[in-house]
Motif scaffolding. Structure first.
Motif, PDB file in Angstrom:
ATOM      1  N   LEU A 290      -3.130  30.783 -39.553  1.00 18.08           N
ATOM      2  CA  LEU A 290      -4.100  31.765 -39.083  1.00 18.08           C
ATOM      3  C   LEU A 290      -4.542  31.434 -37.653  1.00 18.08           C
ATOM      4  CD1 LEU A 290      -5.571  34.224 -40.289  1.00 18.08           C
ATOM      5  CD2 LEU A 290      -7.469  32.710 -40.851  1.00 18.08           C
ATOM      6  N   LYS A 291      -4.813  30.154 -37.475  1.00 16.27           N
ATOM      7  CA  LYS A 291      -5.257  29.703 -36.141  1.00 16.27           C
ATOM      8  C   LYS A 291      -4.186  29.989 -35.108  1.00 16.27           C
ATOM      9  CE  LYS A 291      -9.363  27.895 -36.226  1.00 16.27           C
ATOM     10  NZ  LYS A 291     -10.406  28.764 -35.779  1.00 16.27           N
ATOM     11  N   LYS A 292      -2.940  29.691 -35.476  1.00 15.23           N
ATOM     12  CA  LYS A 292      -1.845  29.906 -34.530  1.00 15.23           C
ATOM     13  C   LYS A 292      -1.790  31.380 -34.115  1.00 15.23           C
ATOM     14  CE  LYS A 292       1.405  26.208 -35.647  1.00 15.23           C
ATOM     15  NZ  LYS A 292       2.600  25.864 -36.395  1.00 15.23           N
ATOM     16  N   ALA A 293      -1.952  32.189 -35.090  1.00 14.22           N
ATOM     17  CA  ALA A 293      -1.931  33.623 -34.791  1.00 14.22           C
ATOM     18  C   ALA A 293      -3.085  33.997 -33.859  1.00 14.22           C
ATOM     19  CB  ALA A 293      -2.026  34.407 -36.088  1.00 14.22           C
ATOM     20  N   ASN A 294      -4.236  33.424 -34.151  1.00 17.27           N
ATOM     21  CA  ASN A 294      -5.414  33.709 -33.325  1.00 17.27           C
ATOM     22  C   ASN A 294      -5.228  33.169 -31.909  1.00 17.27           C
ATOM     23  OD1 ASN A 294      -6.654  34.953 -35.414  1.00 17.27           O
ATOM     24  ND2 ASN A 294      -7.891  33.187 -36.040  1.00 17.27           N
ATOM     25  N   LEU A 295      -4.656  31.960 -31.838  1.00  9.67           N
ATOM     26  CA  LEU A 295      -4.426  31.326 -30.537  1.00  9.67           C
ATOM     27  C   LEU A 295      -3.479  32.184 -29.701  1.00  9.67           C
ATOM     28  CD1 LEU A 295      -5.039  28.805 -28.795  1.00  9.67           C
ATOM     29  CD2 LEU A 295      -2.979  27.761 -29.750  1.00  9.67           C
ATOM     30  N   LEU A 296      -2.510  32.711 -30.364  1.00  8.76           N
ATOM     31  CA  LEU A 296      -1.544  33.567 -29.672  1.00  8.76           C
ATOM     32  C   LEU A 296      -2.251  34.809 -29.103  1.00  8.76           C
ATOM     33  CD1 LEU A 296       1.488  33.877 -29.027  1.00  8.76           C
ATOM     34  CD2 LEU A 296       1.695  35.206 -31.137  1.00  8.76           C
ATOM     35  N   GLU A 297      -3.082  35.372 -29.919  1.00 10.36           N
ATOM     36  CA  GLU A 297      -3.843  36.536 -29.474  1.00 10.36           C
ATOM     37  C   GLU A 297      -4.743  36.166 -28.296  1.00 10.36           C
ATOM     38  OE1 GLU A 297      -3.882  39.845 -30.378  1.00 10.36           O
ATOM     39  OE2 GLU A 297      -2.013  39.180 -31.356  1.00 10.36           O
ATOM     40  N   SER A 298      -5.352  34.981 -28.416  1.00 11.31           N
ATOM     41  CA  SER A 298      -6.268  34.512 -27.390  1.00 11.31           C
ATOM     42  C   SER A 298      -5.521  34.268 -26.082  1.00 11.31           C
ATOM     43  CB  SER A 298      -6.949  33.235 -27.868  1.00 11.31           C
ATOM     44  OG  SER A 298      -7.833  32.760 -26.911  1.00 11.31           O
ATOM     45  N   ALA A 299      -4.319  33.724 -26.207  1.00 13.54           N
ATOM     46  CA  ALA A 299      -3.478  33.465 -25.034  1.00 13.54           C
ATOM     47  C   ALA A 299      -3.135  34.778 -24.344  1.00 13.54           C
ATOM     48  CB  ALA A 299      -2.211  32.739 -25.473  1.00 13.54           C
ATOM     49  N   LYS A 300      -2.852  35.753 -25.158  1.00 14.07           N
ATOM     50  CA  LYS A 300      -2.533  37.079 -24.603  1.00 14.07           C
ATOM     51  C   LYS A 300      -3.738  37.627 -23.844  1.00 14.07           C
ATOM     52  CE  LYS A 300       0.910  38.555 -27.955  1.00 14.07           C
ATOM     53  NZ  LYS A 300       1.127  39.352 -29.158  1.00 14.07           N
ATOM     54  N   ASP A 301      -4.921  37.474 -24.443  1.00 19.35           N
ATOM     55  CA  ASP A 301      -6.146  37.942 -23.790  1.00 19.35           C
ATOM     56  C   ASP A 301      -6.357  37.207 -22.456  1.00 19.35           C
ATOM     57  OD1 ASP A 301      -6.599  39.607 -25.866  1.00 19.35           O
ATOM     58  OD2 ASP A 301      -8.150  38.375 -26.853  1.00 19.35           O
ATOM     59  N   LYS A 302      -6.113  35.916 -22.550  1.00 23.00           N
ATOM     60  CA  LYS A 302      -6.320  35.082 -21.362  1.00 23.00           C
ATOM     61  C   LYS A 302      -5.359  35.525 -20.254  1.00 23.00           C
ATOM     62  CE  LYS A 302      -5.942  30.330 -19.761  1.00 23.00           C
ATOM     63  NZ  LYS A 302      -5.376  29.025 -20.038  1.00 23.00           N
ATOM     64  N   ALA A 303      -4.100  35.730 -20.601  1.00 21.48           N
ATOM     65  CA  ALA A 303      -3.088  36.159 -19.627  1.00 21.48           C
ATOM     66  C   ALA A 303      -3.469  37.506 -19.029  1.00 21.48           C
ATOM     67  CB  ALA A 303      -1.722  36.242 -20.299  1.00 21.48           C
ATOM     68  N   SER A 304      -3.957  38.363 -19.915  1.00 25.48           N
ATOM     69  CA  SER A 304      -4.349  39.685 -19.458  1.00 25.48           C
ATOM     70  C   SER A 304      -5.476  39.609 -18.439  1.00 25.48           C
ATOM     71  CB  SER A 304      -4.777  40.529 -20.669  1.00 25.48           C
ATOM     72  OG  SER A 304      -5.301  41.736 -20.247  1.00 25.48           O
ATOM     73  N   GLU A 305      -6.482  38.759 -18.762  1.00 23.85           N
ATOM     74  CA  GLU A 305      -7.609  38.599 -17.851  1.00 23.85           C
ATOM     75  C   GLU A 305      -7.161  37.933 -16.561  1.00 23.85           C
ATOM     76  OE1 GLU A 305     -10.479  39.875 -18.235  1.00 23.85           O
ATOM     77  OE2 GLU A 305     -10.296  40.505 -20.341  1.00 23.85           O
ATOM     78  N   ALA A 306      -6.181  37.058 -16.654  1.00 27.24           N
ATOM     79  CA  ALA A 306      -5.721  36.295 -15.491  1.00 27.24           C
ATOM     80  C   ALA A 306      -4.990  37.166 -14.461  1.00 27.24           C
ATOM     81  CB  ALA A 306      -4.813  35.157 -15.952  1.00 27.24           C
ATOM     82  N   LYS A 307      -4.600  38.319 -14.880  1.00 29.93           N
ATOM     83  CA  LYS A 307      -3.882  39.216 -13.971  1.00 29.93           C
ATOM     84  C   LYS A 307      -4.718  39.573 -12.726  1.00 29.93           C
ATOM     85  CE  LYS A 307      -0.764  41.337 -17.222  1.00 29.93           C
ATOM     86  NZ  LYS A 307      -0.509  42.498 -18.051  1.00 29.93           N
ATOM     87  N   ILE A 308      -6.044  39.531 -12.864  1.00 27.90           N
ATOM     88  CA  ILE A 308      -6.889  39.889 -11.707  1.00 27.90           C
ATOM     89  C   ILE A 308      -7.537  38.649 -11.072  1.00 27.90           C
ATOM     90  CG2 ILE A 308      -7.373  42.273 -12.426  1.00 27.90           C
ATOM     91  CD1 ILE A 308     -10.040  41.159 -13.568  1.00 27.90           C
TER      92      ILE A 308
END
Lengths: 718, 62
Positions: A290-308
């Protein structure tokens, strides 16, 4: 059946009680009532009819061969009534009755019919209550409808015409017998021939058979239904058996899985101390996944935010330049505004100076200190002009250029919360990463407590237990459904088994049906042939009687009775007589009536009212000669003195006459009528209207209306 | 020979043609003759007795 007594009470001219005795030691069958007109002959005749049938009808009329029934005589009311007039009008209680005693094959018969007013004075029969009771032998007393039925059994109404013969209606009988239409006599002829025995037998048998057929049909139908139900039940039994087999199989499978589960549980018990660790590891596995899945989602969010993020970083560097440009823009804007206002004020001052005339606008007088004032304005103009020059000398970047630069820089500006979001996403990712690492650490720690083999065993056992529990759940559901189907099949089987009962075909019913069918055919065949046989019999008997009673047997020899019972007198040549005498025709009618009466086989007395009417002396004599045969059926005549005189009749038929009565009024008697006297030595008192017997002293009132019913002494024949 | 004999004679002839026993025919005719004067509407008990007579005759036959 022999008539014994008749008791009349308040009927016709008979006021009070009159007992008529018909018992006799004589072998003669003759009985006679002699009277003048309106003395009560027909009343006795009617009293008998009323007693037996409950009503008395006026004479019928026949028009063109069609018979019209007479009206029923009323018991009370206006006009001619059955009840005695004195009893009706003067007695305290309006009542009348007739009692008939007879001796039949079933013992003594007593018929009592009585009528009594239900009100103080009955004005019509609606206010009269009529009762009837019949006693036959030792049988219980019958009343009402049952009593009338009993009378019908020995004296049927439909045969009354052949036993209560009305001489005054003889022409009517003759007309009916000679007419082409036999509608008037048809029913009676049928009745007399005994055809009702067959007709009613036919009806009885047909109704019995109909009922039986209905029973057989319903039994057959029930049997068919029962057979079908049995077949269906057998099929249902097979279905039930199959369902039970399926259910049992599922049950066995369920039990097997349950057993395996127990086994698994036992095996698991051997690893009981490690089970919590395994459970925890399994729980951690789940959490880690579950955590891994959440971490993956979190990484995606982080990458998305990092675009700017580049914007944020670039803005850090160009924000100051941007702000400078904005300040310059503001300064330039302010300077321009100041310059414009200065130019305007200079223009205003110059216009004021130019326009200044030195006169007051209001009063037109020269203004004082004009020069002073002009100088002041000029100084002020000069100051403004200096300011304008200074402003014009200042070097500024153009506002348009500044606007382009500011616009370009603003494109690089991130949103206000971009930085915060980038940081938050990063922090979240880091936190999750730490959590995951922590879980992995715990997992590694727990794993270190287990050997690989044990771990695999425990995992395998857990999985097996899970599979078995799932299988048990499935099997239980399957078994529940199978049991439901078995119960439904059982219910259907019970229903069908109930339908299999009944409907057994009774062979006795079929035999009975067959027998009744044959009897019906027999009755119908007999009816077809018997009428002709009976016709011949009637013809034969009527001809025999006719030859005995007619006064010209050599001329009128026979009577022909055709298939419709139309009668014709035949001459000695066997041809129809062209113009028979009225006496011969009357005798023919009597002969046919007697023949029909004989073939009826009914054992009952014959009542003949006014028998001598339309007969000559010779025929009258022959009539009584024939009917008053020794040991024959009782034959009662109700004769007028013009038809038969008492003395002559007694003289001519002594030995054949059993009983005779005269019906009279006291005024009719010129000789003493006291029983045992009969003296003709009578003193007639015309003034006092009475007679006195000089022999016995008996006095009678000549005006009395008290009807006398006096027995006539019959000479004994040695 | 009175009327009843004539009727009986005819009845026996036709009954025998239908294969019925003379004793039964005589008994049935006697019964019908005895009860001939009961009105059509009051013959329920007559039919009941007639049915019994016929059933008894089948019983005695078997």
């Amino acid at each position: 059946m022999k008539l014994q007594h008749l008791v009349l009470h308040n009927i016709g001219p008979f006021h009070g009680r009159y007992n008529i005795d018909f018992t006799s030691e004589s072998s003669g069958s003759g009985y006679a009532f002699f009277a003048e007109n309106n003395r009560g002959k027909t009343s006795i005749y009617n009293a008998m009819r009323w007693c037996l049938f409950g009503k008395v009808e006026e004479r019928a009329k026949t028009v063109e061969g069609r018979r019209y029934k007479g009206a029923t005589k009323a018991i009370v009311g206006e006009g001619k009534i059955l009840m005695n007039d004195v009893a009706y009008e003067s007695d305290d209680v309006q009542e009348m009755s007739v009692i008939l005693f007879a001796q039949g094959s079933r013992g003594t018969i007593q018929v009592t019919r009585a009528a009594k007013s239900m009100t103080k004075f009955a004005r019509s029969d609606d206010e009269i209550e009529v009762s009837l009771n019949v006693k036959i032998g030792d049988a219980p007393l019958l009343e009402g409808r049952k009593a009338q039925e009993a009378i019908e059994s020995f004296f049927p109404t439909d045969l009354a015409r052949f036993f209560f013969i009305d001489g005054e209606s003889l022409e009517e009988y003759t007309e009916m017998m000679q007419a082409s239409s036999q509608s008037g006599l048809k029913d009676e002829v049928n009745a007399v021939l005994g055809i009702p025995a067959l007709v009613r037998g036919d009806e009885d048998l047909t109704r019995l058979r109909r009922t039986l057929k209905s029973k057989i049909d319903s039994t057959t139908k029930a049997a068919k239904q029962s057979t079908k139900a049995r077949d269906d039940a057998l099929a249902q039994k097979r279905i039930l058996k199959e369902k039970m087999v399926v259910s049992d199989e599922i049950k066995k499978k369920l039990e097997a899985v349950l057993e395996k589960l127990e086994q698994t549980k036992k095996e698991m018990e051997t690893h009981a101390e490690l089970a919590p660790i395994v459970e925890e590891i399994r729980s951690l596995d789940t959490q880690i996944e579950l955590k891994k899945a959440n971490l993956l989602e979190s990484a995606k969010d982080k990458a998305s935010e990092a675009k700017i993020a580049w914007k944020v970083m670039l803005w850090d560097r160009c924000e100051t330049v941007h702000d400078d440009f904005v300040s310059s823009q503001e300064l330039a804007s302010t300077a321009e505004a100041t310059r414009k206002s200065t130019i305007k004020s200079i223009e205003d001052l110059e216009r004021d100076l130019a326009d200044m005339s030195g006169l007051c606008d209001a009063c037109g007088q020269p203004l004082p200190d004009l020069e002073k004032y002009k100088n002041k304005k000029k100084q002020e103009l000069d100051q403004r002009t200096a300011v304008l020059e200074k402003l014009n000398d200042q070097v500024h970047v153009s506002q348009d250029e500044l606007a382009i630069k500011v616009g370009d820089l603003k494109k690089l500006r991130p949103l206000d919360d971009s930085r915060t979001r980038i940081i938050a996403a990063d922090e979240k990712w880091k936190r999750m990463k730490n959590d995951l690492e922590s879980l992995n650490e715990q997992h590694r720690h727990l794993n270190s407590k287990l050997t690989e083999g044990k771990k695999e065993d425990i995992v395998e056992l857990g999985e097996r237990k899970g599979r078995q529990e799932a299988m048990i759940q499935r099997r239980q559901n399957e078994w529940k459904i199978a049991r439901g189907e078995v119960e439904l099949a059982e219910l259907e089987l019970n229903r069908l088994q109930k339908l299999t009962t009944g409907g057994e075909v009774n062979s006795e019913d079929h035999k009975l049906d067959n027998l009744i069918g044959k009897l019906i055919v027999t009755v119908k065949d007999t009816l077809l042939s018997y009428r002709e046989s009976a016709r011949k019999k009637v013809e034969l008997l009527a001809s025999e009687t006719f030859r005995k009673m007619n006064n010209a047997p050599e001329v009128y020899t026979d009577i022909r009775v055709d298939k419709d019972f139309k009668t014709t007198i035949l001459n000695s040549k066997g041809r129809p007589s062209r113009d028979p005498s009225s006496g011969a025709v009357s005798i023919m009618t009597m002969s046919v009536i007697d023949a029909l009466r004989q073939v009826s086989g009914l054992d009952a007395p014959v009542f003949f009212d006014t028998p001598g009417r339309s007969l000559d002396e010779q025929h009258k004599e022959k009539l009584l000669e024939y009917f008053w045969a020794p040991d024959g059926q009782q034959f009662l005549i109700f004769a007028h003195s013009g038809e038969f005189t008492v003395d002559e009749t007694l003289e001519n038929f002594s030995g054949k006459i059993a009983r005779a009565y005269t019906i009279s009024l006291p005024g009719d008697h010129k000789t003493c009528y006291k029983e045992g006297c009969g003296s003709d030595d009578v003193l007639h008192d015309a003034y006092g209207k009475k007679n006195t017997c000089n022999s016995c002293g008996f006095v009678w009132d000549l005006t009395s209306q008290k009807t006398l019913l006096l027995p006539v002494k019959i000479k004994e024949v040695v | 020979m009175d009327n009843f004999d004539l009727l009986k004679e005819e009845f026996l002839i036709h009954g025998k043609k239908n294969g019925l026993a003379p004793e039964l025919l005589e008994e049935v005719l006697q019964f019908l003759q005895t009860n001939r004067n009961y009105a059509a509407g009051n013959r329920e008990h007559i039919r009941r007795d007639l049915l019994k007579l016929l059933k008894d005759s089948l019983g005695s036959k078997s």
